[in-house]
Design an enzyme around this catalytic site. Structure first.
Site, PDB file in Angstrom:
ATOM      1  N   CYS A 162      39.673   8.431  13.205  1.00 24.86           N
ATOM      2  CA  CYS A 162      39.528   9.737  13.843  1.00 24.86           C
ATOM      3  C   CYS A 162      40.202   9.821  15.209  1.00 24.86           C
ATOM      4  O   CYS A 162      40.179  10.872  15.843  1.00 24.86           O
ATOM      5  CB  CYS A 162      38.049  10.084  13.972  1.00 24.86           C
ATOM      6  SG  CYS A 162      37.171   9.920  12.407  1.00 24.86           S
ATOM      7  N   HIS A 302      34.837  14.483  21.805  1.00 25.64           N
ATOM      8  CA  HIS A 302      34.966  14.103  20.394  1.00 25.64           C
ATOM      9  C   HIS A 302      33.886  14.822  19.592  1.00 25.64           C
ATOM     10  O   HIS A 302      34.157  15.337  18.513  1.00 25.64           O
ATOM     11  CB  HIS A 302      34.847  12.590  20.252  1.00 25.64           C
ATOM     12  CG  HIS A 302      35.152  12.084  18.890  1.00 25.64           C
ATOM     13  ND1 HIS A 302      36.350  12.335  18.248  1.00 25.64           N
ATOM     14  CD2 HIS A 302      34.427  11.330  18.019  1.00 25.64           C
ATOM     15  CE1 HIS A 302      36.344  11.770  17.057  1.00 25.64           C
ATOM     16  NE2 HIS A 302      35.184  11.148  16.891  1.00 25.64           N
ATOM     17  N   GLU A 313      28.584   9.461  23.665  1.00 25.85           N
ATOM     18  CA  GLU A 313      29.628  10.147  24.437  1.00 25.85           C
ATOM     19  C   GLU A 313      29.036  10.758  25.697  1.00 25.85           C
ATOM     20  O   GLU A 313      29.637  10.694  26.775  1.00 25.85           O
ATOM     21  CB  GLU A 313      30.335  11.209  23.597  1.00 25.85           C
ATOM     22  CG  GLU A 313      31.518  11.839  24.316  1.00 25.85           C
ATOM     23  CD  GLU A 313      32.395  12.698  23.422  1.00 25.85           C
ATOM     24  OE1 GLU A 313      33.536  13.004  23.839  1.00 25.85           O
ATOM     25  OE2 GLU A 313      31.954  13.083  22.315  1.00 25.85           O
ATOM     26  N   LYS A 334      34.837  20.826  17.197  1.00 24.52           N
ATOM     27  CA  LYS A 334      34.384  20.539  15.833  1.00 24.52           C
ATOM     28  C   LYS A 334      33.217  21.419  15.425  1.00 24.52           C
ATOM     29  O   LYS A 334      32.925  21.536  14.230  1.00 24.52           O
ATOM     30  CB  LYS A 334      34.003  19.063  15.703  1.00 24.52           C
ATOM     31  CG  LYS A 334      35.186  18.093  15.810  1.00 24.52           C
ATOM     32  CD  LYS A 334      34.730  16.660  15.641  1.00 24.52           C
ATOM     33  CE  LYS A 334      35.877  15.660  15.761  1.00 24.52           C
ATOM     34  NZ  LYS A 334      36.365  15.528  17.154  1.00 24.52           N
ATOM     35  N   HIS A 339      35.416  18.372  11.293  1.00 19.47           N
ATOM     36  CA  HIS A 339      36.055  17.115  11.682  1.00 19.47           C
ATOM     37  C   HIS A 339      37.241  16.850  10.767  1.00 19.47           C
ATOM     38  O   HIS A 339      37.065  16.579   9.582  1.00 19.47           O
ATOM     39  CB  HIS A 339      35.037  15.984  11.581  1.00 19.47           C
ATOM     40  CG  HIS A 339      35.448  14.718  12.246  1.00 19.47           C
ATOM     41  ND1 HIS A 339      36.725  14.484  12.703  1.00 19.47           N
ATOM     42  CD2 HIS A 339      34.748  13.591  12.531  1.00 19.47           C
ATOM     43  CE1 HIS A 339      36.791  13.290  13.241  1.00 19.47           C
ATOM     44  NE2 HIS A 339      35.605  12.712  13.147  1.00 19.47           N
ATOM     45  N   PHE A 398      36.387   5.273  13.648  1.00 22.18           N
ATOM     46  CA  PHE A 398      35.814   4.121  12.955  1.00 22.18           C
ATOM     47  C   PHE A 398      36.677   2.889  13.239  1.00 22.18           C
ATOM     48  O   PHE A 398      37.908   2.965  13.267  1.00 22.18           O
ATOM     49  CB  PHE A 398      35.792   4.360  11.447  1.00 22.18           C
ATOM     50  CG  PHE A 398      34.655   5.226  10.963  1.00 22.18           C
ATOM     51  CD1 PHE A 398      33.736   5.785  11.831  1.00 22.18           C
ATOM     52  CD2 PHE A 398      34.507   5.467   9.597  1.00 22.18           C
ATOM     53  CE1 PHE A 398      32.695   6.568  11.361  1.00 22.18           C
ATOM     54  CE2 PHE A 398      33.465   6.261   9.112  1.00 22.18           C
ATOM     55  CZ  PHE A 398      32.559   6.806  10.002  1.00 22.18           C
TER      56      PHE A 398
END
Length: 411
Positions: A162, A302, A313, A334, A339, A398
């Site tokens: 991502c 994010h 975050e 998002k 996403h 990831f």
């Protein structure tokens, strides 16, 4: 001395609309693009919702033969690149050897893999398409886009889940800074609203299952969040050596000034506790930009709408910015378009660039129930006019991949 880098073109193939202007208009308006999946029959899937692109016509960007055979993630990439080039009014042919193409993707041609695996198991090994490998491999968004637009400079694909698009933009930025190219097409593309794509993330427990209320499913930083919503699309930015851009009279949206990257070395899917890896990435980006934390006014988060990502975050921002964290405008795009995995950072960087240009912080929609562990200003539900001197864009993938960009107002 490093060259300065301008952002001169924006191309968006987004669930919010085609083109950067439409994407931005609906981003600021807080429009929601999540709906029930129609790309395939999701009956029996735990998650049956996604942020689809329903009106994309590849024939606008490719000849009919190409449009018919190319996988969706390459179609998106070519379209976004051509939109960005047009927006920048860049004559690629005139500097073809000095135009880089750096386009990331998290998964690439997943639909092609599914189709050809089905052919293999149902019809036998002689029934596979000869294009199976080239149209399945992730680098082909960059490879084919360079062919489509005639760009002959450095050609790369970055795959960091991502964070792929954000790393791609960062590496393009560095390539221009050090003089490896004069301009770059940088970003990401993804098309994973497929049975295997949705089922895989369902198996990991990562997707929201709020199927009865799709428009409320993606809710970053909200206490009731229960997973992310899959999206699809592409974003491409034209980056240029600032002096070259000025010499040719290009419009300049903003200046890209910093890039930081770090690794969590923690877990395959979970972020490092407390956002420790994110902290190091953000600090590296600020150092690269030669900016202090108190010079940042906006954070494009994010913000996945998952429990640990949003919590950590938030903690990372508190660590970096201290008391000033509560003064920052922070928002997650998002919440509106889901996403897009490896393409997320590119569409979000387009939003960040335009936020700096227009002095507006887009909202985080669906923010209704405050979470005591996510207690900053997430620009809830309505855009906020705000003088934005500089902004950061966070992306985390990831594998513990962290990528952060810093953009500031051009003057």
């Amino acid at each position: 001395m490093n060259k300065r880098v301008a952002i001169t073109g924006l191309g968006a193939v987004s669930p919010l609309g085609l083109g950067a202007d439409k994407h931005w208009e609906n981003l600021v308006a807080g429009k929601n693009a999540v709906q029930h999946i129609t790309h395939f029959d999701p009956t029996g899937f735990d998650a049956q919702i996604a942020a689809q692109i329903n009106d994309f016509d590849p024939n606008q960007w490719l000849d009919k033969k190409e449009a018919r055979r190319l996988p969706r993630f390459i179609q998106f990439s070519v379209a976004a690149a051509k939109l960005a080039i047009s927006d920048a009014n860049l004559d690629v042919a005139s500097i073809a050897n000095d135009v880089a193409v750096i386009i990331g993707s998290g998964i690439g041609g997943l639909g092609m893999l599914e189709d050809q695996a089905r052919n293999l198991f149902e019809k036998g090994p002689n029934k596979l398409s000869p294009f199976t490998v080239p149209f399945m491999i992730t680098d082909m968004a960059a490879g084919y886009t360079s062919i489509a637009v005639g760009a002959k400079g450095p050609n790369l694909c970055i795959v960091t889940a991502c964070a792929s698009a954000t790393h791609s933009i960062g590496e393009a930025f560095k390539s221009i800074q050090r003089g490896a190219c004069q301009a770059a097409l940088a970003g990401g593309s993804e098309a994973c609203i497929t049975p295997l794509g949705i089922a895989s993330f369902c198996a990991a427990g990562a997707l929201s299952t709020r199927n009865d209320d799709p428009t409320k499913a993606s809710r970053p930083f909200d206490k009731e969040r229960n997973g992310f919503v899959m999206g699809e699309g592409a974003g491409i930015l034209v980056l240029e050596d600032l002096e070259y851009a000025k010499a040719r009279g290009a419009k300049i949206y903003a200046e890209l000034v910093g890039y930081g990257a770090s690794g969590d070395a923690n877990h395959m899917t979970a972020p490092a506790p407390g956002g420790e890896g994110a902290v190091r990435g953000i600090l590296a980006a600020l150092k690269d930009a030669n900016l202090r934390p108190d010079e940042i006014d906006y954070v494009n988060a994010h913000g996945t709408s998952t429990e640990l990502n949003d919590k950590y975050e938030t903690m990372a921002l508190k660590t970096v910015f201290g008391d000033r964290a509560r003064e920052l405008a922070i928002s997650s795009n998002k919440s509106m378009f889901g996403h897009l995995l490896g393409a997320s950072g590119a569409l979000e960087m387009i939003g960040t660039t335009l936020a700096v240009k227009h002095n507006i912080a887009p909202p985080t929609i669906n923010y209704a129930t405050p979470d005591p562990e996510c207690d900053l200003n997430y620009v809830p539900n309505q855009a906020k006019p705000l003088v934005i001197r500089a902004a950061i864009k966070n992306s985390f993938g990831f594998g513990g991949h962290n990528a952060i960009l810093v953009v500031k107002k051009y003057a």
